[in-house]
Design an enzyme around this catalytic site. Sequence first.
Site, PDB file in Angstrom:
ATOM      1  N   HIS A   1     -11.146  13.018 -24.853  1.00  0.00           N
ATOM      2  CA  HIS A   1     -11.063  11.764 -24.988  1.00  0.00           C
ATOM      3  C   HIS A   1     -12.428  11.335 -25.235  1.00  0.00           C
ATOM      4  CE1 HIS A   1     -10.874   7.610 -24.703  1.00  0.00           C
ATOM      5  NE2 HIS A   1     -11.460   7.408 -23.214  1.00  0.00           N
TER       6      HIS A   1
ATOM      7  N   ASN B   1     -14.808   4.179 -28.377  1.00  0.00           N
ATOM      8  CA  ASN B   1     -13.912   4.674 -27.450  1.00  0.00           C
ATOM      9  C   ASN B   1     -12.620   3.591 -27.908  1.00  0.00           C
ATOM     10  OD1 ASN B   1     -11.962   4.970 -25.183  1.00  0.00           O
ATOM     11  ND2 ASN B   1     -13.584   4.570 -23.767  1.00  0.00           N
TER      12      ASN B   1
ATOM     13  N   CYS C   1      -6.561   5.458 -21.091  1.00  0.00           N
ATOM     14  CA  CYS C   1      -7.056   6.129 -22.084  1.00  0.00           C
ATOM     15  C   CYS C   1      -6.563   7.586 -21.946  1.00  0.00           C
ATOM     16  CB  CYS C   1      -8.557   6.334 -21.697  1.00  0.00           C
ATOM     17  SG  CYS C   1      -9.324   4.912 -22.119  1.00  0.00           S
TER      18      CYS C   1
HETATM   19  C1  LIG Z   1     -21.092   2.726 -19.551  1.00  0.00           C
HETATM   20  C2  LIG Z   1     -22.336   3.788 -19.828  1.00  0.00           C
HETATM   21  C3  LIG Z   1     -22.422   4.243 -21.043  1.00  0.00           C
HETATM   22  C4  LIG Z   1     -23.839   3.143 -19.107  1.00  0.00           C
HETATM   23  O1  LIG Z   1     -24.416   4.524 -18.892  1.00  0.00           O
HETATM   24  P1  LIG Z   1     -25.151   4.673 -17.885  1.00  0.00           P
HETATM   25  O2  LIG Z   1     -26.223   5.681 -17.983  1.00  0.00           O
HETATM   26  O3  LIG Z   1     -24.342   4.922 -16.683  1.00  0.00           O
HETATM   27  O4  LIG Z   1     -26.113   3.225 -17.411  1.00  0.00           O
HETATM   28  P2  LIG Z   1     -25.999   2.287 -16.296  1.00  0.00           P
HETATM   29  O5  LIG Z   1     -24.904   1.801 -16.085  1.00  0.00           O
HETATM   30  O6  LIG Z   1     -26.523   3.453 -15.160  1.00  0.00           O
HETATM   31  O7  LIG Z   1     -26.966   1.411 -16.785  1.00  0.00           O
HETATM   32  C5  LIG Z   1     -28.438   1.801 -16.806  1.00  0.00           C
HETATM   33  C6  LIG Z   1     -29.383   0.521 -17.173  1.00  0.00           C
HETATM   34  O8  LIG Z   1     -28.931   0.383 -18.611  1.00  0.00           O
HETATM   35  C7  LIG Z   1     -28.672  -0.983 -18.773  1.00  0.00           C
HETATM   36  N1  LIG Z   1     -27.594  -1.404 -19.780  1.00  0.00           N
HETATM   37  C8  LIG Z   1     -26.091  -1.119 -19.683  1.00  0.00           C
HETATM   38  N2  LIG Z   1     -25.383  -1.138 -20.946  1.00  0.00           N
HETATM   39  C9  LIG Z   1     -26.418  -1.545 -21.606  1.00  0.00           C
HETATM   40  C10 LIG Z   1     -26.791  -1.513 -23.009  1.00  0.00           C
HETATM   41  N3  LIG Z   1     -25.516  -1.669 -23.823  1.00  0.00           N
HETATM   42  N4  LIG Z   1     -27.852  -1.685 -23.508  1.00  0.00           N
HETATM   43  C11 LIG Z   1     -29.074  -1.681 -23.209  1.00  0.00           C
HETATM   44  N5  LIG Z   1     -29.005  -1.557 -21.906  1.00  0.00           N
HETATM   45  C12 LIG Z   1     -27.962  -1.176 -21.007  1.00  0.00           C
HETATM   46  C13 LIG Z   1     -28.206  -1.485 -17.596  1.00  0.00           C
HETATM   47  O9  LIG Z   1     -28.028  -2.737 -17.108  1.00  0.00           O
HETATM   48  C14 LIG Z   1     -28.900  -0.690 -16.575  1.00  0.00           C
HETATM   49  O10 LIG Z   1     -30.209  -1.371 -16.433  1.00  0.00           O
HETATM   50  P3  LIG Z   1     -30.869  -1.474 -15.115  1.00  0.00           P
HETATM   51  O11 LIG Z   1     -31.300   0.034 -14.999  1.00  0.00           O
HETATM   52  O12 LIG Z   1     -32.221  -2.232 -15.353  1.00  0.00           O
HETATM   53  O13 LIG Z   1     -30.000  -2.174 -14.067  1.00  0.00           O
HETATM   54  C15 LIG Z   1     -21.630   5.088 -18.867  1.00  0.00           C
HETATM   55  O14 LIG Z   1     -21.937   4.730 -17.381  1.00  0.00           O
HETATM   56  C16 LIG Z   1     -20.363   5.581 -19.138  1.00  0.00           C
HETATM   57  O15 LIG Z   1     -20.117   6.026 -20.458  1.00  0.00           O
HETATM   58  N6  LIG Z   1     -19.356   5.434 -18.164  1.00  0.00           N
HETATM   59  C17 LIG Z   1     -18.176   6.047 -18.408  1.00  0.00           C
HETATM   60  C18 LIG Z   1     -17.490   5.275 -19.509  1.00  0.00           C
HETATM   61  C19 LIG Z   1     -16.001   5.931 -19.465  1.00  0.00           C
HETATM   62  O16 LIG Z   1     -15.887   7.358 -19.117  1.00  0.00           O
HETATM   63  N7  LIG Z   1     -14.709   5.343 -19.762  1.00  0.00           N
HETATM   64  C20 LIG Z   1     -13.702   6.136 -19.521  1.00  0.00           C
HETATM   65  C21 LIG Z   1     -12.471   5.498 -19.211  1.00  0.00           C
HETATM   66  S1  LIG Z   1     -12.185   4.409 -20.737  1.00  0.00           S
END
Ligand SMILES: CC(C)(COP(=O)(O)OP(=O)(O)OC[C@H]1O[C@@H](n2cnc3c(N)ncnc32)[C@H](O)[C@@H]1OP(=O)(O)O)[C@@H](O)C(=O)NCCC(=O)NCCS
Length: 333
Positions: free
Chosen positions: A259, A289, A118
């Site tokens: 980004h 993204n 990215c």
């Molecule tokens: C991926 C992302 C959106 C997840 O959000 P988050 O708030 O961190 O969520 P978590 O991974 O802690 O998951 C929280 C809960 O949501 C759930 N969950 C994950 N994806 C889900 C979805 N699409 N729909 C519903 N629930 C979801 C998980 O299973 C977890 O459930 P649990 O608490 O029962 O285990 C976030 O971490 C993110 O954006 N990360 C960085 C991505 C990034 O920067 N990429 C850059 C390089 S390309």
Amino acid sequence: MRTPTPSVYIRGMGVYMPERRLTNADLERLVETSDEWIRTRTGMVERRIAAPEDSTSDLGTRAAEKAIVDAGISKEDIDLVIVATVTADQTFPSTACKIQAKLGLRTDIPAFDMIAACSGFVYMMQVANHMLRAGDYKNVLIITAEKLSSIVNWEDRSTCVLFGDGAAAFVLTKCNEPYVGILGNILGADGSQGDLLTLPAGGSMNPASYETVRNKEHCLTMAGNQVFKIAVRTMSECCVRLLEKCNVTADQIKWVIPHQANMRIVDAVARQIKVPLEKFCINIEKTGNTSACSIPICMEETYRAGKIQPGDLVLLTAFGGGFTWGATLIRWK
Ligand SMILES: CC(C)(COP(=O)(O)OP(=O)(O)OC[C@H]1O[C@@H](n2cnc3c(N)ncnc32)[C@H](O)[C@@H]1OP(=O)(O)O)[C@@H](O)C(=O)NCCC(=O)NCCS
């Protein structure tokens, strides 16, 4: 601050977005998720998905055609092609060589791919900037193109809701006007954490086998929560360092184009670097993204909307797999 001439500026821009829209409602039918979760946790509403018959080089070629027209030059004037992508058509030949052929560019010019995930656009800006300043090149065609839908695991709700396809191309050109175009750039990398965001199989370490296909190891995996925190820290730190290096204060910045990985990441970066969120250009709700394409797609859209004027200071910042990160400061010409 003065940049030594020649300066390197953006002479032309082109974007190609696939027609097909994949909405949060569509994703609700694929995996256990909800529109509400995706909107509030990421800021995304829809993303574009490339047609099955289109490869990454097709997307990039369409964006590049527009950029060359926008630059007001002919194909013969392009003397270097660089492509940033993590979804190359094939490992080799490079997507840059394929696009060179599809566009019918000269063959006495180099063409190569680079991988910084990215962060690919800010990495490529710096590579092109230095090649233009130091070398015999006049017009460099830089292209970001991603068909991320081809490496997404459509059964993994933690990643499949995040990514979209697209392409953007810029023509960068040398000029003798001082203090315009690319004013500075800071890049970083930390390979020790690379496994947190990776495409596990298909390379020499873990070649394709029945098992890798069965285990979906040709799809990207991400430890989102850990990636999130590192993205906020590294993007913020490199923005602050770049402004210091260029002797520019945060209030002098007209636009920040980050980004587009997660709206909550953008929020956190805005707070850390003390630039109001209103100065951040955001189109994540429409694109998801798109990896290396996200900054140039958003920049082109902001420019076409008449929001970027000559003299404006525009700060770009990205974070991606590798890990890689970076920031670029531009004074619009
Ligand atoms: C991926 C992302 C959106 C997840 O959000 P988050 O708030 O961190 O969520 P978590 O991974 O802690 O998951 C929280 C809960 O949501 C759930 N969950 C994950 N994806 C889900 C979805 N699409 N729909 C519903 N629930 C979801 C998980 O299973 C977890 O459930 P649990 O608490 O029962 O285990 C976030 O971490 C993110 O954006 N990360 C960085 C991505 C990034 O920067 N990429 C850059 C390089 S390309």
